[in-house]
Design a protein around this motif. Structure first.
Motif, short mmCIF file in Angstrom:
data_model
loop_
_atom_site.label_atom_id
_atom_site.label_comp_id
_atom_site.label_asym_id
_atom_site.label_seq_id
_atom_site.Cartn_x
_atom_site.Cartn_y
_atom_site.Cartn_z
N CYS A 173 -7.79 6.50 -9.28
CA CYS A 173 -6.63 5.65 -9.51
C CYS A 173 -7.02 4.20 -9.26
N HIS A 175 -6.04 0.69 -7.34
CA HIS A 175 -5.27 0.24 -6.18
C HIS A 175 -5.75 -1.14 -5.77
N ARG A 218 -0.88 7.96 -5.52
CA ARG A 218 -0.07 6.89 -6.10
C ARG A 218 -0.36 5.58 -5.39
N SER A 219 -0.47 4.51 -6.15
CA SER A 219 -0.61 3.17 -5.59
C SER A 219 0.75 2.49 -5.66
N LEU A 220 1.33 2.17 -4.49
CA LEU A 220 2.64 1.53 -4.40
C LEU A 220 2.50 0.26 -3.58
N THR A 264 8.11 10.54 -6.89
CA THR A 264 8.81 9.70 -7.86
C THR A 264 9.22 8.40 -7.18
#
Length: 324
Positions: A173, A175, A218-220, A264
Motif C-alpha cells: 500500500c 502511506h 489502510r492508510s488513513l 470502511t
C-alpha cells in the motif's frame, strides 16, 4: 426492505449511484437501493468472481471472460460497449485513468484500457510467483508478486524500478508517499512491515509485529491500519507517521475461522471514523485517531465474509453473505 433470489452473489454487489448491482449465475441484476425493487436484468455469462467495478457516476464494468469485458449503464442496464482484453484470467481490481481504466489481474497481469477508443494502451503479463497485490496513486503504480516489488508508469506501463521486497510478501500500500509491504515472518505468528522510498525503491524502515496478518491494510492520514490475528482474535494495530511508530491496539471479538474483517472509513460530523465488520458478526464504529469505540453491536444477518460498506445518506449498506 429485504431482497433475495436463488443463485445470486450478494457479497460481490456494488452500489453505483442509487442502483445496487448484484451478480448472479444468470447475469447481472440492478436494484433500486431505496425500495429494493428490481429495475433491470441483464442475462448472459459472467466470469465467476470476475470484475464488477463502478466507472464514473453511472457506468459499470463487468468481466464476461478472460478476454472480454462489458460496459453498461448502471441505472438502465443498457449495454454501452464491449471491450476485448488481453488474457488476464480474473481481474480483481480496477482504477480510473484519464480516458480509461487500469485493470489488475490476480496473477500479476496489469493493463491500461482506453474506454473512449476501445484500445489497449499497454499490458504486462505478470509472472508465475503466486497472487499479486497492487497500490495506486496519481502517477504511481506498484505491483507486489512473490519477493519482487515493481513500480510502473500508469500512463505508459514502463518499469521504473524493481526491488526485492523480502520473503512472504502479502500486500502493498501507499502511506505518506512511501511504499509499505506487509508480509509474513519466519513463523506463522509474525508479521513484517517494510517501507520503501517511492523514488528509487530503497528500504527505509522495517519492523516485526506479533500475530498473523489477516488484511486489510489502510492508510488513513498519518496512520497505517493493519488487522492481525492473535489466537483467533482479530486485532487492529495502528502504526503512525513515516517511522511507523505503534500508536494503539484494539482487540476485536474472537472468530471461529481466520476470515478477513472489513474496514470502511467514514467522515461524520467533521470527524474521521472507521466502521469495522468481522466474521464474528461484530459491527463496531471506531474513532479513527484514538481507536475509541463509539458503538459496538451484533450484526448476525451478515455473517462470515463482510465487505466494505457503502454509504447511503446517513446510513450504510453492509455487504456480506446477505444484504442488510
Amino acid at each position: 426492505w429485504s431482497w433475495s433470489e436463488p443463485g445470486v452473489h450478494p457479497r460481490r454487489a456494488k452500489l453505483i449511484g442509487d442502483t445496487l448491482l448484484v451478480p448472479s449465475r444468470g447475469g447481472l441484476i440492478g436494484l433500486d437501493v431505496e425500495r429494493g425493487e428490481e429495475r433491470w436484468r441483464w442475462r448472459g455469462e459472467v466470469m465467476r468472481r470476475g470484475l464488477l467495478h463502478p466507472h464514473g457516476e453511472d457506468r459499470a464494468l463487468l468481466q464476461l471472460s478472460g478476454v472480454e469485458m462489458l460496459e453498461l449503464n448502471a441505472r438502465t442496464g443498457e449495454v454501452l460497449a464491449r471491450h476485448d482484453l488481453p488474457r488476464m484470467h480474473r481481474i480483481t481490481q480496477a482504477r480510473p485513468l484519464a480516458g480509461g481504466v487500469l485493470l489488475f489481474g490476480e496473477r500479476g497481469s496489469a493493463a491500461a484500457l482506453d474506454l473512449e477508443r476501445g484500445e489497449l494502451r499497454w499490458h504486462h503479463a505478470g509472472g508465475a510467483q503466486g497472487p499479486a497485490s497492487y497500490a495506486c496513486a496519481p502517477g504511481v503504480l506498484l505491483r507486489l508478486q512473490g519477493r519482487r516489488m515493481m513500480r510502473l508508469d500508469p500512463d505508459t506501463g514502463e518499469v521504473l524500478w524493481q526491488v526485492d521486497a523480502g520473503s512472504h510478501g502479502r500486500a502493498v500500500c501507499l502511506h505518506l508517499g512511501r511504499a509499505v509491504v506487509i508480509g509474513g515472518g519466519a513463523q506463522r505468528a509474525q508479521t513484517n512491515v517494510r517501507s520503501f522510498l517511492i523514488e528509487d525503491g530503497s528500504l527505509r524502515h522495517e519492523l516485526s509485529l506479533d500475530g498473523y496478518y489477516l488484511s486489510p491494510v489502510r492508510s488513513l492520514g498519518e496512520d497505517l491500519w493493519l488487522v492481525i490475528e492473535r489466537g483467533r482474535r482479530p486485532v487492529i494495530e495502528v502504526l503512525r507517521g513515516e517511522e511507523l511508530y505503534p500508536a494503539w491496539i484494539r482487540p476485536l471479538r474472537e472468530q471461529h475461522r481466520a476470515l478477513t474483517p472489513s474496514l470502511t472509513p467514514l467522515e461524520r460530523d467533521g470527524a474521521q471514523q472507521v466502521l469495522v465488520q468481522t466474521a464474528a458478526s461484530q459491527l463496531v464504529m471506531l474513532d479513527a485517531r484514538e481507536g475509541r469505540p463509539i458503538w459496538d453491536v451484533d450484526a448476525a444477518p451478515l455473517m462470515r465474509a463482510p465487505q466494505p460498506a457503502a454509504p447511503i445518506r446517513d446510513a450504510v449498506l453492509c455487504l456480506g453473505e446477505a444484504l442488510e
